[in-house]
Every structure is written in structure tokens, then in C-alpha cells.
Design a protein around this motif. Sequence first.
Motif, short mmCIF file in Angstrom:
data_model
loop_
_atom_site.label_atom_id
_atom_site.label_comp_id
_atom_site.label_asym_id
_atom_site.label_seq_id
_atom_site.Cartn_x
_atom_site.Cartn_y
_atom_site.Cartn_z
N ILE A 1 -4.99 -0.33 -10.87
CA ILE A 1 -6.12 -0.11 -11.78
C ILE A 1 -7.27 0.55 -11.04
O ILE A 1 -7.96 1.43 -11.58
N ASN A 2 -7.48 0.17 -9.79
CA ASN A 2 -8.52 0.81 -8.99
C ASN A 2 -8.21 2.29 -8.80
O ASN A 2 -9.09 3.16 -8.90
N GLU A 3 -6.95 2.60 -8.54
CA GLU A 3 -6.54 3.99 -8.39
C GLU A 3 -6.67 4.73 -9.72
O GLU A 3 -7.02 5.92 -9.75
N ALA A 4 -6.39 4.04 -10.84
CA ALA A 4 -6.56 4.67 -12.15
C ALA A 4 -8.02 5.07 -12.37
O ALA A 4 -8.31 6.17 -12.88
N LYS A 5 -8.95 4.21 -11.99
CA LYS A 5 -10.37 4.55 -12.12
C LYS A 5 -10.70 5.81 -11.33
O LYS A 5 -11.43 6.69 -11.80
N ILE A 6 -10.15 5.90 -10.11
CA ILE A 6 -10.41 7.07 -9.27
C ILE A 6 -9.87 8.33 -9.93
O ILE A 6 -10.53 9.37 -9.96
N LEU A 7 -8.67 8.24 -10.49
CA LEU A 7 -8.09 9.41 -11.17
C LEU A 7 -8.91 9.82 -12.38
O LEU A 7 -9.13 11.02 -12.61
N GLU B 1 0.82 -1.20 0.00
CA GLU B 1 0.00 0.00 0.00
C GLU B 1 0.86 1.26 0.00
O GLU B 1 0.51 2.26 -0.62
N GLU B 2 1.98 1.21 0.70
CA GLU B 2 2.86 2.37 0.78
C GLU B 2 3.64 2.59 -0.51
O GLU B 2 4.06 3.72 -0.79
N ASN B 3 3.83 1.52 -1.30
CA ASN B 3 4.76 1.61 -2.43
C ASN B 3 4.18 1.13 -3.76
O ASN B 3 4.94 0.88 -4.70
N TYR B 4 2.86 1.01 -3.88
CA TYR B 4 2.30 0.36 -5.07
C TYR B 4 2.53 1.14 -6.36
O TYR B 4 2.44 0.59 -7.45
N THR B 5 2.86 2.44 -6.25
CA THR B 5 3.14 3.20 -7.46
C THR B 5 4.63 3.20 -7.81
O THR B 5 5.02 3.79 -8.82
N PHE C 1 1.81 6.53 -16.15
CA PHE C 1 3.12 6.73 -15.54
C PHE C 1 3.01 7.15 -14.07
O PHE C 1 3.89 6.84 -13.27
N ARG C 2 1.94 7.85 -13.72
CA ARG C 2 1.75 8.25 -12.33
C ARG C 2 1.61 7.03 -11.42
O ARG C 2 2.01 7.07 -10.25
N LEU C 3 1.06 5.96 -11.96
CA LEU C 3 0.81 4.77 -11.15
C LEU C 3 1.92 3.73 -11.25
O LEU C 3 1.76 2.61 -10.76
N GLY C 4 3.04 4.10 -11.85
CA GLY C 4 4.19 3.22 -11.80
C GLY C 4 4.36 2.28 -12.96
O GLY C 4 5.27 1.44 -12.95
N PHE C 5 3.50 2.38 -13.98
CA PHE C 5 3.68 1.55 -15.17
C PHE C 5 4.77 2.16 -16.05
O PHE C 5 4.84 3.38 -16.21
N LYS C 6 5.57 1.31 -16.65
CA LYS C 6 6.65 1.78 -17.52
C LYS C 6 6.22 1.88 -18.98
O LYS C 6 6.80 2.65 -19.75
N HIS C 7 5.20 1.10 -19.35
CA HIS C 7 4.78 1.04 -20.75
C HIS C 7 3.27 1.22 -20.85
O HIS C 7 2.50 0.54 -20.15
N LEU C 8 2.85 2.11 -21.74
CA LEU C 8 1.43 2.38 -21.92
C LEU C 8 0.67 1.14 -22.37
O LEU C 8 -0.46 0.90 -21.94
N ALA C 9 1.28 0.34 -23.24
CA ALA C 9 0.60 -0.87 -23.74
C ALA C 9 0.30 -1.83 -22.60
O ALA C 9 -0.77 -2.47 -22.57
N HIS C 10 1.24 -1.96 -21.67
CA HIS C 10 1.05 -2.85 -20.52
C HIS C 10 -0.10 -2.35 -19.65
O HIS C 10 -0.97 -3.12 -19.22
#
Length: 280
Positions: A222-228, A178-182, A242-251
Motif C-alpha cells: 500500500i505504501n508503494e501504491a501511494k508512491i505510484l 523486500e525483494e519479493n513483496y510484489t 496488479f503491478r503490486l501483486g494483488f490478484k483481485h481489485l476488490a481486495h
Amino acid sequence: MLDLHYWSDQPIEPFFHSHMHYEVYYFHGGKCNYLIGDQIYELAPGDLIIMYGMTLHCAKADPSVEYIRSIIHFEPTLLQPYLELPHARNILQPFQQLNNYRLRLRGEDKAEVERILARMDEYQKRGDAVGDNRLRLAFVDLLYMILDHCQQPLLNRNRQEYSSEKEATVQRIISVLEENYTEDLNMERLEERLHLSKSYLSKLFKEVTGVTIFHYIYTRRINEAKILFLMQPELSVTEVCFRLGFKHLAHFSRLFKQYAGMPPEQFRKREQAQDMSPTT
């Protein structure tokens, strides 16, 4: 403090807020997503939410539909005299142990809550000492009903908290996630942080939760992405990615569709379309 508010209107601009007092929220009608912390609840008439208060929360209602709800704010100290009565139960237990929880009331349970809320509204409008005391007694009745419906969730929570050392270790893992998920999390970093081997971490987490560590991380992201997308529609899919820690948009897009049932751009456009719907 005990305040009951009944609103039937067009929804205002959603905003996250928190407060020191406890809250009981009852949804009469409309179309609303309720966000509490990292959770999104799609509400239906008869849904009742208890809230500890300090968790950030807000309602995002469809502006094209009348939004009807009752909200009760109260200070827990107000109920102390009722907790000291002979054979009294701790009617604050659901708030203290579940913190934020939704009850889905239907049929006679739904009708009973609405009768209690109607009585509370009537007593509050009297504005005299007798009305004030009857308001409090009606509210205590409502809290006993809530406690009754929370017996199984409270029992399950107590079992989870005290059943074994394994569950305690998994709770430690979840706290770190929870502290580091991004962040750029991997098993090596978790191994170093928790001082447990990555093979043991993986096996234990799956055994206790039924899902893998990365399933948990991706679900949380993904839950946080919905909120955003709900709360900040001006953000692009790439910015959220990128805000949520993904490196690639396709992923990110692939996982969003897997977990949310549609691509992120479609979800974002749908929310923007709802926000722009004409009011009635």
C-alpha cells in the motif's frame, strides 16, 4: 565538496534521483511529501532529513504553495580533519548507521538550526578563504547538533542489531519480503526460501515486530501504491493493483482504504487535483 543551497520558489516536476554524496535537507515551509525509497514523509516546517544519498529520493511539493528548503550536499572526506581532533565524536555516525532519517525540530531547536543555516549561507557568499573555513566550522556545529538529536535512534538501532539471534532471523525474513513483496508470496514459499517452518516464521515475526508477516507485506504494498499514485498519476487503480501483486481489485481497494484511510480512486483523484492546482 560542501554546497549549501537555499530555495524559495514554486516546486519543479518531482523526479527520483540518487547521488554519491551525503545530504542534509531542511524544510522551511510549503506543503511537501518527501519520498525516500519506500518511505513517504509528510513534512512540516522544522523537519530535517539526513540522507545517505544512494537511496532514491524526491520531493513532491504542492505547486500552489511556495516551497522553501535548504539543502546541503557534502563529501564525508571533507570532515576527516574534524574527526581527528582530540575528544572528537563521529559526526558521520547518523548517516552511516541510520542512512535516511527525519528529525522533527521545534521551538528553540528549530530556531538554532535556522540560525546555523543563515550563518552558513552568509559565509558561503563571501567567496574567500576565511569565509570558506567559517562555513565548514558552522557545518560541523550543525552536524554535532544532528548527532545530539540522533543519540536515542542510534542506541535503539544498535540494540536491534545486536540483541539476539531472533532479531537477526527476522531481518533475514524482512530482506526476503523486500525483494519479493510484489510476487505471489505465501507461507510455503517463505518456508522453502528460509529453511524454517512456517509456524515458526509466523510466531517469530509477530514476536519481534508486533505485526504479522502479511500485515508487513500489505503495508509495504500500500505504501508503494501511494508512491505510484504520487509519481505516476497516469496509472489507473487497476494497473497499480496488479503491478503490486494483488490478484483481485476488490481486495486491493479494501486494504488500501484500511491502511490509507480512503479508497485508492479517491487518493488518486486527490493527488491529480493537487497536481493541477494553479500556481501562485
